[in-house]
Enzyme design. Structure first.
Site, PDB file in Angstrom:
ATOM      1  N   CYS A   8      37.704  35.072  44.385  1.00  0.00           N
ATOM      2  CA  CYS A   8      38.202  36.066  43.591  1.00  0.00           C
ATOM      3  C   CYS A   8      37.947  34.391  42.003  1.00  0.00           C
ATOM      4  O   CYS A   8      37.514  34.006  42.204  1.00  0.00           O
ATOM      5  CB  CYS A   8      39.017  36.618  43.363  1.00  0.00           C
ATOM      6  SG  CYS A   8      40.914  35.796  42.795  1.00  0.00           S
ATOM      7  N   ASN A  11      42.180  33.482  41.328  1.00  0.00           N
ATOM      8  CA  ASN A  11      43.197  32.935  42.175  1.00  0.00           C
ATOM      9  C   ASN A  11      44.466  32.956  42.240  1.00  0.00           C
ATOM     10  O   ASN A  11      45.590  32.163  42.607  1.00  0.00           O
ATOM     11  CB  ASN A  11      42.534  31.511  42.469  1.00  0.00           C
ATOM     12  CG  ASN A  11      43.399  30.914  43.972  1.00  0.00           C
ATOM     13  OD1 ASN A  11      44.025  29.284  44.161  1.00  0.00           O
ATOM     14  ND2 ASN A  11      43.630  32.093  45.140  1.00  0.00           N
ATOM     15  N   CYS A  13      45.448  36.913  41.892  1.00  0.00           N
ATOM     16  CA  CYS A  13      46.002  38.229  42.863  1.00  0.00           C
ATOM     17  C   CYS A  13      45.334  38.350  43.786  1.00  0.00           C
ATOM     18  O   CYS A  13      46.307  38.765  44.814  1.00  0.00           O
ATOM     19  CB  CYS A  13      45.516  39.377  41.389  1.00  0.00           C
ATOM     20  SG  CYS A  13      45.913  38.859  40.087  1.00  0.00           S
ATOM     21  N   ARG A  14      43.890  38.718  43.783  1.00  0.00           N
ATOM     22  CA  ARG A  14      43.662  38.891  44.710  1.00  0.00           C
ATOM     23  C   ARG A  14      43.743  38.352  45.973  1.00  0.00           C
ATOM     24  O   ARG A  14      43.522  38.465  46.920  1.00  0.00           O
ATOM     25  CB  ARG A  14      42.395  39.550  44.623  1.00  0.00           C
ATOM     26  CG  ARG A  14      42.036  41.059  43.734  1.00  0.00           C
ATOM     27  CD  ARG A  14      40.637  41.232  43.061  1.00  0.00           C
ATOM     28  NE  ARG A  14      40.058  39.956  41.817  1.00  0.00           N
ATOM     29  CZ  ARG A  14      39.111  40.130  41.466  1.00  0.00           C
ATOM     30  NH1 ARG A  14      38.568  41.179  41.658  1.00  0.00           N
ATOM     31  NH2 ARG A  14      38.742  39.409  40.295  1.00  0.00           N
ATOM     32  N   SER A  15      42.570  36.951  45.799  1.00  0.00           N
ATOM     33  CA  SER A  15      42.359  36.305  47.494  1.00  0.00           C
ATOM     34  C   SER A  15      43.528  35.629  47.357  1.00  0.00           C
ATOM     35  O   SER A  15      44.021  34.938  48.762  1.00  0.00           O
ATOM     36  CB  SER A  15      41.083  34.879  46.187  1.00  0.00           C
ATOM     37  OG  SER A  15      42.029  34.390  45.854  1.00  0.00           O
ATOM     38  N   ASP A 126      38.840  44.052  39.623  1.00  0.00           N
ATOM     39  CA  ASP A 126      40.307  42.839  39.711  1.00  0.00           C
ATOM     40  C   ASP A 126      41.413  43.726  38.267  1.00  0.00           C
ATOM     41  O   ASP A 126      41.800  44.724  37.803  1.00  0.00           O
ATOM     42  CB  ASP A 126      39.601  42.461  38.403  1.00  0.00           C
ATOM     43  CG  ASP A 126      39.775  41.501  37.410  1.00  0.00           C
ATOM     44  OD1 ASP A 126      41.441  41.485  37.834  1.00  0.00           O
ATOM     45  OD2 ASP A 126      39.501  40.841  36.833  1.00  0.00           O
TER      46      ASP A 126
HETATM   47  P1  4NP Z   1      42.314  37.566  40.339  1.00  0.00           P
HETATM   48  O1  4NP Z   1      42.772  38.498  39.368  1.00  0.00           O
HETATM   49  O2  4NP Z   1      40.533  37.452  40.241  1.00  0.00           O
HETATM   50  O3  4NP Z   1      42.097  38.601  41.227  1.00  0.00           O
HETATM   51  O4  4NP Z   1      42.686  36.168  40.567  1.00  0.00           O
HETATM   52  C1  4NP Z   1      42.122  37.696  37.585  1.00  0.00           C
HETATM   53  C2  4NP Z   1      42.764  36.971  37.096  1.00  0.00           C
HETATM   54  C3  4NP Z   1      42.922  36.599  35.677  1.00  0.00           C
HETATM   55  C4  4NP Z   1      42.287  36.928  35.320  1.00  0.00           C
HETATM   56  C5  4NP Z   1      41.417  38.121  35.792  1.00  0.00           C
HETATM   57  C6  4NP Z   1      41.733  38.458  37.032  1.00  0.00           C
HETATM   58  N1  4NP Z   1      41.956  36.496  34.264  1.00  0.00           N
HETATM   59  O5  4NP Z   1      41.234  37.474  32.811  1.00  0.00           O
HETATM   60  O6  4NP Z   1      42.945  35.115  33.237  1.00  0.00           O
END
Ligand code: 4NP
Length: 158
Positions: A8, A11, A13-15, A126
């Site tokens: 993702c 790294n 939340c989702r992955s 997201d």
């Molecule tokens: P992830 O979520 O890609 O599922 O880990 C996010 C974590 C951080 C951010 C965006 C999405 N950010 O904008 O910092």
């Protein structure tokens, strides 16, 4: 060993959620010894951080162990070490393809939601700002179930 990497943006939340869910499913069917599972982010924004609160909360509620996971950024050098590279959304899939300079090995890249087509989502949304972790879990769970079925067929695993 069948090597599966979830990707993702951050790294956190989702992955990491997908990594934990997929490992849980693989353990449930007694195939843990056949798999190596990991996750990474296309950005380096959260390197070294543990998974976000929403991901920890959902996994705890579902009784799914996470292990010790700290965010890391994917490197172009590792791409061909993975048999299945599973992106959470189209943006991250495009980033992976840009990173793979040889461009020769595109068949290893997939969107997670390819494996749960009935849900009608192409991307796992997201949750960083939206906080929609219950939806994210539902999509990740269904996608991981479909992915495991796909790999078992593909690799001839009973
Ligand atoms: P992830 O979520 O890609 O599922 O880990 C996010 C974590 C951080 C951010 C965006 C999405 N950010 O904008 O910092």
């Amino acid at each position: 060993m069948i090597r599966v990497l979830f990707v993702c943006l951050g790294n956190i939340c989702r992955s990491p959620m997908a990594e934990a869910v997929f490992r849980h499913l693989v353990e449930e069917v007694g195939l843990a010894h056949r798999f190596e599972v990991d996750s990474a982010g296309t950005s380096g924004w959260h390197v070294g951080e543990p998974p976000c609160g929403g991901t920890l909360r959902v996994l705890r509620r579902e009784g799914i162990a996470l292990g010790r996971k700290l965010a890391r950024q994917i490197s172009s050098l590792e791409l061909d070490q993975w048999d299945y590279v599973i992106a959470m959304d189209r943006e991250n899939l495009a980033a992976l393809r840009r990173l793979d300079r040889r461009g020769a090995s595109t068949t290893r890249y997939h969107l997670l939601m390819e494996f749960a087509p009935d849900l009608g989502y192409r991307d796992v949304p997201d949750p960083y700002y939206e906080g929609n972790f219950d939806l994210v879990y539902r999509l990740v769970r269904a996608g991981c179930e479909g992915l495991l079925e796909h790999i078992r067929r593909q690799e001839g695993l009973a």
